[in-house]
Design a protein around this motif. Structure first.
Motif: not given
Length: 110
Positions: A13, A27-29, A35, A37, A67
């Motif tokens: 993550q 950042a990608r979901w 999320q 990071l 986060w």
């Protein structure tokens, strides 16, 4: 490099890498973990003969990634980079490292 690192470490993550020239974050979901990071840090030195000889500019100083998560998924993040140039680059380099070292002690991360 940050996007490449997120692909390479697909099960992580949070990924932190050093580039030594450029600081950034990506950042990608993903539905599975929320999320994801990547924090890419520059250098802790203001300047060096190598960069100066090649007329390169570098991002310098520490970065902070914070986060918030719920049920094992990151739902929100915050990124900050700290950088204050010094008139005397050699002094500035030492000052940055000393301050960062002090911060690590105070945060209990050392």
């Amino acid at each position: 490099r940050a996007e490449e690192s997120l692909r390479k470490f697909a099960d992580c993550q949070v990924v932190v890498i050093g580039n030594f020239h450029t600081s950034c974050h990506v950042a990608r979901w993903r539905n599975k973990c929320g999320q994801r990071l990547c924090l890419q840090l520059g250098t802790l030195m203001n300047s060096s003969a190598y960069e100066d000889d090649k007329l390169k500019t570098v991002d310098f100083g520490p970065g902070m990634l914070r986060w918030w998560s719920k049920d094992g998924r990151i739902v929100m993040s915050e990124v900050t980079f700290f950088s204050t140039p010094s008139e005397n680059m050699d002094e500035g380099n030492v000052e940055i490292v000393v301050e960062f070292d002090k911060w690590l002690d105070e945060a209990g991360l050392k």
